[in-house]
Design a protein around this motif. Structure first.
Motif, mmCIF file in Angstrom:
data_model
loop_
_atom_site.group_PDB
_atom_site.id
_atom_site.type_symbol
_atom_site.label_atom_id
_atom_site.label_comp_id
_atom_site.label_asym_id
_atom_site.label_seq_id
_atom_site.Cartn_x
_atom_site.Cartn_y
_atom_site.Cartn_z
ATOM 1 N N SER A 159 -12.519 -53.798 10.245
ATOM 2 C CA SER A 159 -13.266 -53.580 11.486
ATOM 3 C C SER A 159 -13.741 -52.134 11.622
ATOM 4 O O SER A 159 -14.790 -51.858 12.196
ATOM 5 C CB SER A 159 -12.401 -53.947 12.699
ATOM 6 O OG SER A 159 -12.083 -55.317 12.693
ATOM 7 N N LYS A 160 -12.954 -51.192 11.078
ATOM 8 C CA LYS A 160 -13.337 -49.779 11.091
ATOM 9 C C LYS A 160 -13.166 -49.219 9.686
ATOM 10 O O LYS A 160 -12.255 -49.617 8.961
ATOM 11 C CB LYS A 160 -12.468 -48.987 12.082
ATOM 12 C CG LYS A 160 -12.714 -49.327 13.536
ATOM 13 C CD LYS A 160 -11.977 -48.356 14.459
ATOM 14 C CE LYS A 160 -12.609 -46.981 14.423
ATOM 15 N NZ LYS A 160 -12.005 -46.070 15.435
ATOM 16 N N SER A 166 -9.030 -50.958 14.720
ATOM 17 C CA SER A 166 -9.956 -51.000 15.851
ATOM 18 C C SER A 166 -9.142 -50.975 17.138
ATOM 19 O O SER A 166 -7.915 -51.115 17.117
ATOM 20 C CB SER A 166 -10.811 -52.260 15.783
ATOM 21 O OG SER A 166 -9.996 -53.415 15.980
#
Length: 367
Positions: A159-160, A166
């Protein structure tokens, strides 16, 4: 007469030293100390460590196991978490990995250093160190789960970019950590307390404390207050001498992560000494309660705290471990499981854990 005077002197010493160490913290906090002042603060730190161990044992004798080891583990961790958040607030981007490095250092020191020393001392005393595999196994499973969820998964989530969670993932990790920690404490102190009590080996040495008259409620509360003062002084004085440690590490050309390892070693000194003393009294289970309880508290309280602090903290929050540390963590979990399952350990198991700690410390210096 002589015995009474000696006892009074020791009591006065354990009362005075934490206060003196706290005063040293007040005068040294945030200042660049000369060499002689660093030596004085280090002396106060050492005295506060010994005083903390004394007062932890007084409280433990009053409330009994496993509450006694829980008090010391939680007290140290709460103060350690406060220190981490403070340093992250002051450090900016350079402190992005501070929480990860500190928590992982605590896990390796407790699960290998404290456990290894305790098993060595217990096995040297009675040839075999005996403990409850049910309680210790449950604690180890909790440590492994918390460490994997909080320190390993961020390396693989997408996600990051980078080893980060995240916001939603960080919230999940924080809630899961708190839930597991609360469940462990409930099992340890209420539902299955017997799993965490010292094993009677039949030598009689493990009951020495139990036959002594427990301290009064007033004495126990006094020791609890002095324990908190001593632990604040230990962590604060460790922070006060950290600039000197940083300069020494930089002058030696060592990685910056070594500073975090040294600070973690200093902060965990009270638990280490308390665990070794318990093992010398044939109470290896108490030692394991301290070791695994500290590791669980370190993750279970730090991750929620930094998740909350991330609301106002700027900069990235790096939680994921690198390949070397993940290998060491996996090896620690496997070896610990093989140590705990039989409920009995020899010098060999203690030596294996000490070698694992040595490998971690060596790779911190020479990655």
């Amino acid at each position: 007469m002589g015995t009474t005077k000696r006892k009074s002197f020791l009591t006065d010493w354990t009362v005075v030293v934490p206060v003196v160490a706290l005063v040293a913290l007040v005068f040294s906090w945030g200042r660049d100390l000369p060499g002689f002042a660093v030596a004085l603060v280090a002396l106060c730190l050492a005295g506060a460590v010994l005083a903390a161990v004394h007062h932890a044992e007084v409280v433990a004798h009053r409330v009994g196991e496993p509450f006694g080891s829980l008090v010391l583990a939680v007290a140290v961790t709460v103060i350690e978490v406060a220190l981490i958040v403070t340093l992250m607030a002051d450090g900016g981007d350079k402190s992005a990995s501070l929480a990860r490095d500190t928590v992982f250092a605590a896990v390796m020191i407790t699960c290998n250093g404290i456990v290894g020393l305790s098993l060595l001392v217990g096995a040297l005393r009675n040839r075999i160190a005996v403990f409850n595999p049910e309680g210790s196994g449950a604690a180890l499973a909790t440590v492994a789960t918390l460490a994997t969820l909080s320190l390993v998964l961020p390396t693989f989530t997408t996600s990051k970019p980078g080893p980060e969670f995240s916001s939603a993932q960080l919230i999940f990790a924080a809630v899961a950590s708190l839930a597991l920690y609360g469940l462990f404490v409930a099992v340890q102190t209420v539902r299955h307390r017997s799993y965490f009590l010292p094993v009677d080996t039949g030598t009689g040495s493990g009951d020495a404390d139990g036959h002594a008259e427990p301290p009064t409620v007033r004495t126990a509360f006094l020791s609890l207050g002095l324990l908190l003062i001593a632990l604040v002084a230990v962590v604060g004085d460790a922070k006060a001498v950290s600039p000197t440690i940083e300069r020494a590490v930089a002058a030696a050309g060592l990685p910056q992560a070594v500073v975090g390892v040294i600070i973690a070693l200093l902060v965990l000194l009270p638990e280490t000494l308390a665990a070794v003393r318990a093992a010398r009294r044939d109470r290896v289970q108490t030692s394991l309660n301290l070791a695994y309880g500290s590791a669980i508290a370190s993750i279970g309280l730090t991750i929620p705290a930094i998740a909350l602090a991330s609301i106002w903290l700027s900069g990235p929050l790096l939680l994921g471990l690198g390949p070397i540390h993940m290998v060491l963590l996996a090896l620690t979990v496997v070896v610990s499981a093989l140590t705990i399952v039989p409920g009995r350990a020899t010098l060999l198991q203690g030596g294996v854990h000490i070698v694992l700690l040595a490998a971690y410390l060596f790779l911190a210096v020479s990655p």
